[in-house]
Structures are given as C-alpha cells and as structure tokens.
Design an enzyme around this catalytic site. Structure first.
Site, short mmCIF file in Angstrom:
data_model
loop_
_atom_site.label_atom_id
_atom_site.label_comp_id
_atom_site.label_asym_id
_atom_site.label_seq_id
_atom_site.Cartn_x
_atom_site.Cartn_y
_atom_site.Cartn_z
N ARG A 73 -0.12 -9.08 13.42
CA ARG A 73 -0.73 -8.03 12.59
C ARG A 73 -1.62 -8.65 11.50
O ARG A 73 -2.67 -8.12 11.16
CB ARG A 73 0.36 -7.16 11.94
CG ARG A 73 1.03 -6.22 12.93
CD ARG A 73 2.37 -5.72 12.43
NE ARG A 73 2.29 -4.96 11.22
CZ ARG A 73 3.32 -4.76 10.38
NH1 ARG A 73 4.51 -5.30 10.67
NH2 ARG A 73 3.18 -4.05 9.30
N LYS A 125 0.84 -1.21 0.00
CA LYS A 125 0.00 0.00 0.00
C LYS A 125 0.88 1.26 0.00
O LYS A 125 0.67 2.17 -0.79
CB LYS A 125 -0.92 0.03 1.23
CG LYS A 125 -1.80 -1.20 1.38
CD LYS A 125 -2.70 -1.12 2.60
CE LYS A 125 -1.97 -1.08 3.93
NZ LYS A 125 -1.23 -2.30 4.29
N ARG A 163 11.60 -1.56 10.93
CA ARG A 163 10.53 -1.17 11.85
C ARG A 163 10.43 -2.15 13.01
O ARG A 163 10.60 -3.34 12.83
CB ARG A 163 9.19 -1.13 11.09
CG ARG A 163 8.88 0.23 10.53
CD ARG A 163 7.71 0.26 9.59
NE ARG A 163 6.50 -0.38 10.07
CZ ARG A 163 5.35 -0.35 9.40
NH1 ARG A 163 5.27 0.30 8.25
NH2 ARG A 163 4.28 -0.96 9.87
N ARG A 167 11.87 -5.75 4.85
CA ARG A 167 11.68 -4.31 4.60
C ARG A 167 12.69 -3.46 5.37
O ARG A 167 12.95 -3.71 6.54
CB ARG A 167 10.27 -3.90 5.00
CG ARG A 167 10.08 -2.38 4.97
CD ARG A 167 8.65 -1.96 5.03
NE ARG A 167 7.95 -2.43 6.21
CZ ARG A 167 6.64 -2.28 6.39
NH1 ARG A 167 5.90 -1.69 5.46
NH2 ARG A 167 6.07 -2.72 7.48
N ARG A 223 -9.52 0.92 9.07
CA ARG A 223 -9.07 -0.44 9.37
C ARG A 223 -10.09 -1.22 10.18
O ARG A 223 -9.85 -2.38 10.48
CB ARG A 223 -7.81 -0.33 10.23
CG ARG A 223 -6.53 -0.61 9.47
CD ARG A 223 -5.44 -0.25 10.44
NE ARG A 223 -4.32 -1.09 10.30
CZ ARG A 223 -3.21 -0.73 9.69
NH1 ARG A 223 -3.12 0.43 9.11
NH2 ARG A 223 -2.19 -1.54 9.64
P1 AP5 Z 1 4.87 -1.59 1.89
O1 AP5 Z 1 4.55 -0.76 0.69
O2 AP5 Z 1 5.54 -0.94 3.04
O3 AP5 Z 1 3.55 -2.36 2.38
P2 AP5 Z 1 2.31 -1.82 3.19
O4 AP5 Z 1 1.10 -2.48 2.63
O5 AP5 Z 1 2.30 -0.31 3.24
O6 AP5 Z 1 2.63 -2.46 4.60
P3 AP5 Z 1 2.66 -1.84 6.09
O7 AP5 Z 1 3.37 -2.85 6.94
O8 AP5 Z 1 3.23 -0.45 6.11
O9 AP5 Z 1 1.17 -1.82 6.41
P4 AP5 Z 1 0.52 -1.86 7.75
O10 AP5 Z 1 -0.87 -1.63 7.33
O11 AP5 Z 1 0.74 -3.04 8.61
O12 AP5 Z 1 1.30 -0.73 8.59
P5 AP5 Z 1 0.91 0.76 8.97
O13 AP5 Z 1 2.13 1.55 8.91
O14 AP5 Z 1 -0.31 1.23 8.26
O15 AP5 Z 1 5.75 -2.85 1.39
C1 AP5 Z 1 6.27 -3.78 2.32
C2 AP5 Z 1 7.62 -4.31 1.82
O16 AP5 Z 1 7.42 -5.03 0.60
C3 AP5 Z 1 8.66 -3.21 1.49
O17 AP5 Z 1 9.94 -3.68 1.81
C4 AP5 Z 1 8.54 -3.04 -0.03
O18 AP5 Z 1 9.76 -2.61 -0.61
C5 AP5 Z 1 8.19 -4.46 -0.47
N1 AP5 Z 1 7.34 -4.51 -1.64
C6 AP5 Z 1 6.33 -3.66 -1.97
N2 AP5 Z 1 5.77 -4.05 -3.14
C7 AP5 Z 1 6.44 -5.18 -3.53
C8 AP5 Z 1 6.33 -6.04 -4.66
N3 AP5 Z 1 5.43 -5.83 -5.59
N4 AP5 Z 1 7.17 -7.09 -4.74
C9 AP5 Z 1 8.10 -7.32 -3.79
N5 AP5 Z 1 8.27 -6.52 -2.70
C10 AP5 Z 1 7.44 -5.46 -2.58
O19 AP5 Z 1 0.46 0.56 10.50
C11 AP5 Z 1 1.38 0.23 11.51
C12 AP5 Z 1 0.69 0.21 12.85
O20 AP5 Z 1 0.13 1.51 13.15
C13 AP5 Z 1 -0.51 -0.75 12.96
O21 AP5 Z 1 -0.11 -2.08 13.28
C14 AP5 Z 1 -1.32 -0.09 14.09
O22 AP5 Z 1 -0.76 -0.36 15.35
C15 AP5 Z 1 -1.15 1.40 13.79
N6 AP5 Z 1 -2.19 1.91 12.89
C16 AP5 Z 1 -2.01 2.46 11.64
N7 AP5 Z 1 -3.18 2.83 11.10
C17 AP5 Z 1 -4.13 2.50 12.02
C18 AP5 Z 1 -5.55 2.61 12.02
N8 AP5 Z 1 -6.23 3.11 10.98
N9 AP5 Z 1 -6.21 2.17 13.13
C19 AP5 Z 1 -5.56 1.67 14.20
N10 AP5 Z 1 -4.23 1.53 14.26
C20 AP5 Z 1 -3.51 1.94 13.16
#
Ligand code: AP5
Length: 215
Positions: free
Chosen positions: A171, A13, A160, A127, A88
């Site tokens: 997660r 994402k 991270r 990552r 979410r």
């Molecule tokens: P990346 O693009 O970083 O993936 P992502 O989907 O953004 O994954 P996240 O881990 O950031 O999502 P998340 O939803 O768990 O975390 P968030 O920060 O929102 O890609 C991942 C890896 O894959 C990278 O190394 C990239 O290079 C690689 N990659 C990408 N595309 C690829 C491809 N096509 N092929 C191969 N490799 C590829 O949330 C973190 C925490 O914050 C949550 O756990 C929660 O505690 C809190 N939080 C955030 N939002 C909320 C909410 N709305 N409500 C409550 N708590 C929240």
C-alpha cells in the site's frame, strides 16, 4: 468547508477526520469506509472491490469516482465535507475538479499529513477498529481499556485484512507511485497545506485547526 485529507496509509487521516467532522459539522466521507461497508454487505460493488483491497491495490478509478459523484450530490454535502482517501490518483483528482464545477463549488483546502514510513508501519500493524462504531485504537499508543472491546460502544475490535505488514508495504508503494503526485497537483492550485503528522493525536489536531485558520 470542503476539505481533502491527503496522506499515506496510517498517516492519521481517518482519526483526524472523525473529530474534525464533528467540529466543523460536515460529513466525513471515506472511500475506504464506503468500500469496506460494501464488502461487509456483500453487494456487487463489495465483491468487485474486495480482491483489490485485500492485496493493497487501488480499486479502479471509474468505480470510486462513481461512488463519490453520487455521494457529493446528497443534501448533507451542501455545507461541505471532509474527503478522506479520495482522490488517490490524478484521474480521480481531475474527476473531482469536474464534479465540483458541475455543482458550482470549489475545494477550500487540501491538507497533506506527513509521517515517516517506519512510523506508518508501526501505526498500521497495531491498529484495531470497532466493528460497531468504527472508532480506531492502537494496541500501544491508544489502547482500549479492555482488550478487544470498544470503550465507546462495547463493540468487538478487529484488525483490518489489509493491515498485515506485507500488504502495508505494498500500500505504501502504491501511495508513492499513484497518490504522492497529487501533492504537486494541489500545490500548483495553491490549495495545499503541509501538516507534520508526527506527535500525539491532539498535537496533530491542533496543527490541522491552525492550517484551517481555526487554531
Ligand atoms: P488512521 O487514522 O486509521 O490512518 P489513515 O491515514 O486513515 O490510514 P488508512 O490505513 O485508513 O488509510 P488508507 O488510505 O490506506 O486506507 P483506506 O481505508 O482509505 O490511523 C492509523 C493507526 O494509527 C490507528 O491505529 C490510529 O489509532 C493510529 N494513530 C493515528 N494518529 C496517531 C498518532 N498521532 N500517533 C500514534 N498513532 C496514531 O483505503 C483502504 C483500501 O480501499 C485501499 O487500499 C484501496 O484498495 C481502497 N480505496 C480506498 N479509497 C480508494 C480510492 N480513492 N481509490 C481506489 N481505491 C481506494
């Protein structure tokens, strides 16, 4: 354009949102990035959020909804935005619908990026993120030219805290239980498009553009 990128942790994402935000000239709004910034700044919000984030749990709805409502009222959101990591939960999705109504706006599309769970674990354990500019690397599939240093700004790359395998598995469970139901919610609203999230970053970007009618 107002857009939601939905998908499990590691679906790509953030990676897609960063380039799409430049292409569409709208802000990329990531609740994860906003919360991590608050943790880094040591604010009251950051202190509250950290214990949830470290164990891979969701930060309470009322906290995250408050952050997003404030953000959507900023002038740079007038032409649209890309929401990454929000909503979410169903209460978050309902709060977003209410906020949009108040603003006299509506969501254009919700893209559900779908990737098998084994691939997600590999993506997340490998990552690395730049402390300077936030650019994302992967140790195998998208490595920096020099280990530990960002190609773009020479910032230090870090892993991270929530990218440890045990936390990742938690997660993913949280995603299945609390976020996956949003696929049916947005499908019912006829906003949902499924995106096959397997393949290279460029292949997925092409699918995203096609789903938005821009491909
Ligand atoms: P990346 O693009 O970083 O993936 P992502 O989907 O953004 O994954 P996240 O881990 O950031 O999502 P998340 O939803 O768990 O975390 P968030 O920060 O929102 O890609 C991942 C890896 O894959 C990278 O190394 C990239 O290079 C690689 N990659 C990408 N595309 C690829 C491809 N096509 N092929 C191969 N490799 C590829 O949330 C973190 C925490 O914050 C949550 O756990 C929660 O505690 C809190 N939080 C955030 N939002 C909320 C909410 N709305 N409500 C409550 N708590 C929240």
């Amino acid at each position: 354009m107002r857009l939601i990128l939905l998908g499990p942790p590691g679906a790509g994402k953030g990676t897609q949102a960063k380039t799409l935000s430049v292409k569409l000239a709208v802000p990329h709004i990531s609740t994860g990035d906003m919360l991590r910034q608050a943790v880094a700044d040591g604010t009251k919000l950051g202190l509250e959020a950290k214990s949830f984030m470290d164990r891979g749990a969701l930060v309470p709805d009322e906290v995250v909804i408050g952050i997003i409502e404030e953000r959507l009222h900023k002038p740079d959101c007038a032409r649209g935005y890309i929401l990454d990591g929000f909503p979410r939960t169903l209460p978050q999705a309902e709060a977003l619908s209410r906020a949009l109504t108040t603003l006299g706006a509506s969501m254009d599309k919700v893209l559900s990026v779908e990737v098998p769970e084994d691939d997600l674990v590999k993506r997340l354990t490998g990552r690395r993120v730049c402390r300077g500019c936030g650019y994302m690397y992967h140790v195998d599939t998208n490595p920096p030219k020099q280990v530990g240093s960002c190609d773009k700004c020479h910032g230090v790359l870090y892993q991270r805290d929530d990218d440890k395998e045990e936390t990742i598995r938690h997660r993913l469970r949280v995603y299945r239980e609390q976020t996956h139901p949003l696929i049916a919610y947005y499908d019912k609203m006829r906003l949902l498009r499924h995106i096959d999230g397997r393949g290279t970053i460029e292949e997925i970007a092409r699918r995203v553009h096609q789903a938005l009618g821009q491909g």
